[in-house]
Design an enzyme around this catalytic site. Structure first.
Site, PDB file in Angstrom:
ATOM      1  N   GLY A   1      -4.446  -3.307  -2.751  1.00  0.00           N
ATOM      2  CA  GLY A   1      -5.402  -2.740  -1.800  1.00  0.00           C
ATOM      3  C   GLY A   1      -6.757  -2.492  -2.430  1.00  0.00           C
ATOM      4  O   GLY A   1      -6.890  -2.423  -3.653  1.00  0.00           O
ATOM      5  N   HIS A   2      -7.761  -2.389  -1.572  1.00  0.00           N
ATOM      6  CA  HIS A   2      -9.129  -2.115  -2.018  1.00  0.00           C
ATOM      7  C   HIS A   2      -9.696  -0.962  -1.208  1.00  0.00           C
ATOM      8  O   HIS A   2      -9.407  -0.823  -0.022  1.00  0.00           O
ATOM      9  CB  HIS A   2     -10.023  -3.335  -1.836  1.00  0.00           C
TER      10      HIS A   2
ATOM     11  N   TYR B   1     -14.476   2.760  -3.348  1.00  0.00           N
ATOM     12  CA  TYR B   1     -14.836   3.112  -4.717  1.00  0.00           C
ATOM     13  C   TYR B   1     -13.834   2.622  -5.756  1.00  0.00           C
ATOM     14  O   TYR B   1     -13.987   2.928  -6.940  1.00  0.00           O
ATOM     15  CB  TYR B   1     -14.981   4.636  -4.851  1.00  0.00           C
TER      16      TYR B   1
ATOM     17  N   VAL C   1      -6.390  -0.431  -5.620  1.00  0.00           N
ATOM     18  CA  VAL C   1      -5.015   0.058  -5.724  1.00  0.00           C
ATOM     19  C   VAL C   1      -4.149  -1.056  -6.308  1.00  0.00           C
ATOM     20  O   VAL C   1      -4.180  -2.197  -5.838  1.00  0.00           O
ATOM     21  CB  VAL C   1      -4.463   0.501  -4.357  1.00  0.00           C
TER      22      VAL C   1
ATOM     23  N   ASP D   1      -7.961  11.501   9.270  1.00  0.00           N
ATOM     24  CA  ASP D   1      -8.232  10.061   9.195  1.00  0.00           C
ATOM     25  C   ASP D   1      -6.982   9.266   9.553  1.00  0.00           C
ATOM     26  O   ASP D   1      -6.654   8.271   8.898  1.00  0.00           O
ATOM     27  CB  ASP D   1      -8.737   9.678   7.806  1.00  0.00           C
TER      28      ASP D   1
END
EC number: 2.7.11.1
Length: 328
Positions: A32-33, A36, A39, A148
């Site tokens: 994952g991205h 900042y 992952v 979120d």
């Protein structure tokens, strides 16, 4: 402060891998991205388990994120232990990076599932929604709001159970400020905890957020749950978020359902209870007691319900009519 990890050459082992190896982690593929950081999947050699490692670059991250949101995220995750939440294991800080070690969910996320397979059968939607609801009930009972909730933050383990992730915008509501509502749990406009700055994605945002008003974060979570449930059974978002003005207009109206889909009336009723104005919107207590929800989660989380009932007790005090505006 941990050891430095700034030296990194093309021929040498990347500095982040060296740091991780010192702590017993063998870093694997990227999974994952974020804004900042990145992952990674990793193997923890000391306990022989797979984990996720979120590596945040201090150079890329804003000061606000490093000084406020990241410490808050770690603070919140440290106190959480629930089978439907991604668990926190460890945080490591060096001169140039922060490493957060988390439980690994190996089944991807619910958004990917919907994009691949389309709308869920109601039985699967009920399973995932009820698991999410139990996780949110646990959070809310501790006075914590997620802020979120969205499909991509619902990860899946290898058995396709939901794991709520990404607590970057989560916040603890001070326990010294009890939440008040009417005995019906519905007059939530008098709730004492209002957030001023929006966190999250507009597609999942409640109308009061879109209007730029102080909002009750407990009720913004349940609105987001309604957006998620609708999307699970319809395979598209309930509101068009390509234009903010159009999105605001649509959220003021009762949501509609495609005529070509078979969705039970009980499921529709719950969605309608969640996607409505804040004074009438379902709380997490309402969700736990909803007939559709009970079909998939007949065993009630008694401890969470007891704590939530205490939070929502009415009060005769004039404080009931006051709003405490809290910072983000």
């Amino acid at each position: 402060m941990g050891k430095g990890d700034t030296s990194e050459t093309a021929s040498a082992t990347p500095a982040y891998r060296s740091v991780m190896e010192e702590y017993g982690y063998e870093v694997g593929k990227i999974i994952g991205h974020g804004s900042y950081g990145t992952v990674y999947e990793a193997y923890y050699t000391k306990q022989k388990v797979m984990v996720a490692v979120k590596i945040i670059s201090k150079k890329k991250a804003s000061e606000d994120y490093l000084n406020k949101f990241l410490p808050r995220e770690i603070q919140v995750m440290k106190v959480l232990r629930h089978k439907y939440l991604i668990n926190f294991y460890q945080a490591i800080e060096t001169t140039s990076r922060v490493y957060i070690i988390l439980e690994l969910a190996q089944g991807g996320d619910v958004l990917e599932w919907i994009q691949r397979y389309g709308a869920c059968a109601e039985t699967l939607a009920g399973k995932w929604f009820s698991q999410m609801a139990l996780g949110i009930a646990y959070l809310h009972s501790k006075g914590i709001v997620h802020r979120d909730l969205k499909l991509e933050n619902l990860l899946l383990d290898k058995r396709e159970n939901v794991k709520i992730s990404d607590f970057g915008f989560a916040k603890m509501v001070p326990s010294s400020q009890p939440v008040h509502s009417s005995p019906s749990y519905r007059q939530m406009n008098s709730l004492s905890h209002l957030s001023q700055t929006y966190c999250g994605s507009f597609a999942y945002a409640c109308p009061e957020i879109l209007l730029g008003l102080p909002y009750n974060p407990f009720l913004s979570d349940t609105w987001s749950m309604g957006v998620i449930l609708y999307t699970l059974v319809v395979a598209r978002l309930p509101f068009d978020d390509t234009n903010l003005k159009k999105l605001l207009r649509e959220t003021q109206k009762e949501v509609t359902f495609p005529a070509n889909l078979t969705i039970s009336q009980e499921c529709k009723n719950l969605i309608l209870q969640l996607l409505r104005q804040s004074t009438k919107r379902a709380t997490i207590l309402d969700v736990l007691r909803d007939p559709w929800m009970l079909k998939f989660q007949p065993e009630q989380p008694s401890n969470e319900i007891r704590l939530l009932e205490a939070m929502y007790q009415p009060t005769s005090s004039a404080k009931r009519h006051q709003s405490l505006e809290i910072t983000t």
